[in-house]
Design a protein around this motif. Structure first.
Motif, PDB file in Angstrom:
ATOM      1  N   UNK A   1      -5.724 -24.019 -19.553  1.00  0.00           N
ATOM      2  CA  UNK A   1      -6.145 -24.540 -18.629  1.00  0.00           C
ATOM      3  C   UNK A   1      -4.916 -25.688 -17.876  1.00  0.00           C
ATOM      4  N   UNK A   2      -4.085 -26.112 -18.570  1.00  0.00           N
ATOM      5  CA  UNK A   2      -3.002 -27.084 -18.345  1.00  0.00           C
ATOM      6  C   UNK A   2      -2.065 -25.994 -17.612  1.00  0.00           C
ATOM      7  N   UNK A   3      -1.915 -24.955 -18.277  1.00  0.00           N
ATOM      8  CA  UNK A   3      -0.975 -24.000 -17.847  1.00  0.00           C
ATOM      9  C   UNK A   3      -1.189 -23.493 -16.339  1.00  0.00           C
ATOM     10  N   UNK A   4      -2.559 -23.235 -16.169  1.00  0.00           N
ATOM     11  CA  UNK A   4      -3.272 -22.712 -14.976  1.00  0.00           C
ATOM     12  C   UNK A   4      -3.242 -23.941 -13.774  1.00  0.00           C
ATOM     13  N   UNK A   5      -3.201 -25.083 -14.361  1.00  0.00           N
ATOM     14  CA  UNK A   5      -3.082 -26.282 -13.423  1.00  0.00           C
ATOM     15  C   UNK A   5      -1.760 -26.336 -13.000  1.00  0.00           C
ATOM     16  N   UNK A   6      -0.425 -26.058 -13.643  1.00  0.00           N
ATOM     17  CA  UNK A   6       0.694 -25.945 -13.284  1.00  0.00           C
ATOM     18  C   UNK A   6       1.037 -24.900 -12.303  1.00  0.00           C
ATOM     19  N   UNK A   7       0.548 -23.767 -12.597  1.00  0.00           N
ATOM     20  CA  UNK A   7       0.799 -22.736 -11.849  1.00  0.00           C
ATOM     21  C   UNK A   7       0.153 -23.114 -10.331  1.00  0.00           C
ATOM     22  N   UNK A   8      -0.947 -23.757 -10.237  1.00  0.00           N
ATOM     23  CA  UNK A   8      -1.589 -23.915  -8.787  1.00  0.00           C
ATOM     24  C   UNK A   8      -0.719 -25.019  -8.210  1.00  0.00           C
ATOM     25  N   UNK A   9      -0.163 -26.079  -9.088  1.00  0.00           N
ATOM     26  CA  UNK A   9       0.895 -26.805  -8.499  1.00  0.00           C
ATOM     27  C   UNK A   9       2.027 -26.073  -8.049  1.00  0.00           C
ATOM     28  N   UNK A  10       2.401 -25.249  -8.643  1.00  0.00           N
ATOM     29  CA  UNK A  10       3.820 -24.437  -8.212  1.00  0.00           C
ATOM     30  C   UNK A  10       3.649 -23.545  -6.961  1.00  0.00           C
ATOM     31  N   UNK A  11       2.478 -23.217  -6.843  1.00  0.00           N
ATOM     32  CA  UNK A  11       1.844 -22.446  -5.602  1.00  0.00           C
ATOM     33  C   UNK A  11       1.996 -23.352  -4.353  1.00  0.00           C
ATOM     34  N   UNK A  12       1.288 -24.446  -4.560  1.00  0.00           N
ATOM     35  CA  UNK A  12       1.353 -25.622  -3.514  1.00  0.00           C
ATOM     36  C   UNK A  12       2.884 -26.157  -3.203  1.00  0.00           C
ATOM     37  N   UNK A  13       3.890 -26.122  -4.327  1.00  0.00           N
ATOM     38  CA  UNK A  13       5.027 -26.537  -3.780  1.00  0.00           C
ATOM     39  C   UNK A  13       5.979 -25.605  -3.025  1.00  0.00           C
ATOM     40  N   UNK A  14       5.553 -24.253  -3.344  1.00  0.00           N
ATOM     41  CA  UNK A  14       6.343 -23.033  -2.671  1.00  0.00           C
ATOM     42  C   UNK A  14       5.636 -22.814  -1.384  1.00  0.00           C
ATOM     43  N   UNK A  15       4.529 -23.586  -0.861  1.00  0.00           N
ATOM     44  CA  UNK A  15       4.074 -23.479   0.395  1.00  0.00           C
ATOM     45  C   UNK A  15       4.976 -23.957   1.616  1.00  0.00           C
TER      46      UNK A  15
END
Length: 144
Positions: free
Chosen positions: A8-22
Protein backbone atom coordinates in the motif's frame (compact mmCIF):
# COMPACT_ATOMS: atom_id res chain seq x y z
CA UNK A 1 4.41 -3.87 9.42
CA UNK A 2 2.85 -6.39 7.07
CA UNK A 3 3.73 -7.05 3.46
CA UNK A 4 0.29 -5.67 2.54
CA UNK A 5 1.13 -2.35 4.20
CA UNK A 6 4.44 -2.16 2.30
CA UNK A 7 2.51 -2.73 -0.94
CA UNK A 8 0.00 0.00 0.00
CA UNK A 9 2.84 2.41 0.82
CA UNK A 10 4.46 1.71 -2.54
CA UNK A 11 1.13 2.34 -4.29
CA UNK A 12 0.77 5.64 -2.39
CA UNK A 13 4.19 6.73 -3.63
CA UNK A 14 3.20 5.79 -7.19
CA UNK A 15 0.08 7.97 -6.91
CA UNK A 16 2.23 10.79 -5.53
CA UNK A 17 4.64 10.50 -8.49
CA UNK A 18 1.72 10.57 -10.91
CA UNK A 19 0.57 13.85 -9.36
CA UNK A 20 4.04 15.42 -9.44
CA UNK A 21 4.40 14.49 -13.11
CA UNK A 22 1.18 16.35 -13.92
CA UNK A 23 3.11 19.63 -13.99
CA UNK A 24 0.14 21.29 -12.29
CA UNK A 25 1.09 23.02 -9.01
CA UNK A 26 -2.46 22.65 -7.63
CA UNK A 27 -2.51 18.91 -8.34
CA UNK A 28 0.90 18.54 -6.68
CA UNK A 29 -0.21 20.52 -3.60
CA UNK A 30 -3.41 18.45 -3.27
CA UNK A 31 -1.39 15.23 -3.53
CA UNK A 32 0.90 16.43 -0.78
CA UNK A 33 -2.09 17.18 1.43
CA UNK A 34 -3.46 13.70 0.74
CA UNK A 35 -0.27 11.60 0.94
CA UNK A 36 2.15 13.53 3.18
CA UNK A 37 1.76 14.17 6.91
CA UNK A 38 1.60 17.91 7.74
CA UNK A 39 4.59 17.59 10.09
CA UNK A 40 6.66 15.38 7.77
CA UNK A 41 10.35 15.34 8.67
CA UNK A 42 12.12 16.41 5.49
CA UNK A 43 15.88 15.69 5.27
CA UNK A 44 16.89 16.83 1.80
CA UNK A 45 18.63 19.78 0.16
CA UNK A 46 16.04 22.47 0.92
CA UNK A 47 17.54 25.93 1.39
CA UNK A 48 14.18 27.44 2.38
CA UNK A 49 13.36 28.09 6.03
CA UNK A 50 10.10 26.12 6.02
CA UNK A 51 9.47 22.78 7.70
CA UNK A 52 6.99 19.95 7.29
CA UNK A 53 4.80 19.66 4.24
CA UNK A 54 5.20 23.42 3.68
CA UNK A 55 8.90 22.83 2.88
CA UNK A 56 8.02 20.09 0.42
CA UNK A 57 5.43 22.31 -1.26
CA UNK A 58 8.00 25.12 -1.60
CA UNK A 59 10.48 22.75 -3.21
CA UNK A 60 7.91 21.69 -5.80
CA UNK A 61 6.75 25.27 -6.44
CA UNK A 62 10.35 26.27 -7.19
CA UNK A 63 10.97 23.21 -9.36
CA UNK A 64 7.79 23.57 -11.41
CA UNK A 65 8.33 27.29 -11.93
CA UNK A 66 11.90 26.65 -13.14
CA UNK A 67 11.19 23.41 -15.02
CA UNK A 68 7.51 23.42 -16.09
CA UNK A 69 7.95 20.11 -17.94
CA UNK A 70 9.71 18.42 -15.01
CA UNK A 71 9.29 14.65 -15.13
CA UNK A 72 10.30 12.06 -12.55
CA UNK A 73 10.85 8.56 -13.92
CA UNK A 74 11.00 5.91 -11.23
CA UNK A 75 13.81 3.55 -12.15
CA UNK A 76 13.69 1.33 -9.08
CA UNK A 77 11.51 1.02 -6.01
CA UNK A 78 11.99 -1.15 -2.94
CA UNK A 79 9.32 -1.38 -0.25
CA UNK A 80 10.00 -3.07 3.06
CA UNK A 81 8.36 -2.52 6.40
CA UNK A 82 7.40 1.12 6.84
CA UNK A 83 9.91 2.38 4.24
CA UNK A 84 9.88 2.82 0.47
CA UNK A 85 13.07 3.64 -1.42
CA UNK A 86 12.74 5.23 -4.82
CA UNK A 87 15.64 5.72 -7.26
CA UNK A 88 14.58 8.24 -9.86
CA UNK A 89 15.70 9.99 -13.02
CA UNK A 90 14.57 13.60 -13.32
CA UNK A 91 14.37 15.53 -16.58
CA UNK A 92 13.17 19.01 -17.45
CA UNK A 93 13.77 22.18 -19.42
CA UNK A 94 15.05 25.26 -17.59
CA UNK A 95 12.46 27.90 -18.48
CA UNK A 96 12.23 29.86 -15.21
CA UNK A 97 14.57 31.28 -12.56
CA UNK A 98 16.32 28.59 -10.50
CA UNK A 99 18.89 29.04 -7.74
CA UNK A 100 19.61 32.55 -8.99
CA UNK A 101 20.03 31.40 -12.60
CA UNK A 102 18.00 33.08 -15.27
CA UNK A 103 16.27 30.67 -17.69
CA UNK A 104 18.75 29.00 -20.03
CA UNK A 105 16.45 26.82 -22.12
CA UNK A 106 18.81 23.93 -21.37
CA UNK A 107 17.57 20.51 -20.37
CA UNK A 108 18.60 18.71 -17.23
CA UNK A 109 18.80 14.97 -16.65
CA UNK A 110 19.90 13.94 -13.17
CA UNK A 111 19.43 11.24 -10.55
CA UNK A 112 17.96 11.20 -7.08
CA UNK A 113 17.25 8.65 -4.37
CA UNK A 114 14.62 9.05 -1.67
CA UNK A 115 13.89 6.95 1.39
CA UNK A 116 10.36 7.57 2.63
CA UNK A 117 8.95 6.36 5.93
CA UNK A 118 5.21 5.83 6.20
CA UNK A 119 2.80 5.79 9.14
CA UNK A 120 -0.94 5.26 8.83
CA UNK A 121 -0.71 5.39 5.03
CA UNK A 122 1.05 8.76 4.83
CA UNK A 123 4.64 9.84 4.28
CA UNK A 124 6.00 10.98 7.65
CA UNK A 125 9.72 11.21 6.89
CA UNK A 126 11.73 11.87 3.74
CA UNK A 127 15.48 11.45 3.31
CA UNK A 128 16.84 12.37 -0.08
CA UNK A 129 20.00 12.63 -2.11
CA UNK A 130 19.70 14.70 -5.29
CA UNK A 131 22.54 15.07 -7.80
CA UNK A 132 22.49 18.87 -7.69
CA UNK A 133 26.08 18.98 -8.99
CA UNK A 134 25.03 17.33 -12.28
CA UNK A 135 21.99 19.59 -12.45
CA UNK A 136 24.01 22.79 -12.01
CA UNK A 137 26.69 21.64 -14.48
CA UNK A 138 24.03 20.99 -17.11
CA UNK A 139 22.64 24.49 -16.55
CA UNK A 140 26.11 26.00 -17.05
CA UNK A 141 26.38 27.25 -13.47
CA UNK A 142 29.46 25.07 -12.81
CA UNK A 143 32.24 23.85 -15.09
CA UNK A 144 31.81 20.29 -16.34
Amino acid sequence: MSAAEAIRNRATLERFHTATNSGDPDTVAKAMDAFVAPDVRFHAPVPMGATGVAALKQVWEVLLRAFPDLHVTVEETVAEGDKVVSRNRVTGTHLGEYRGLRPTGRTVDYSEIFVLRFAEGRIVEIRGVVDVLAQLRQLGALPS
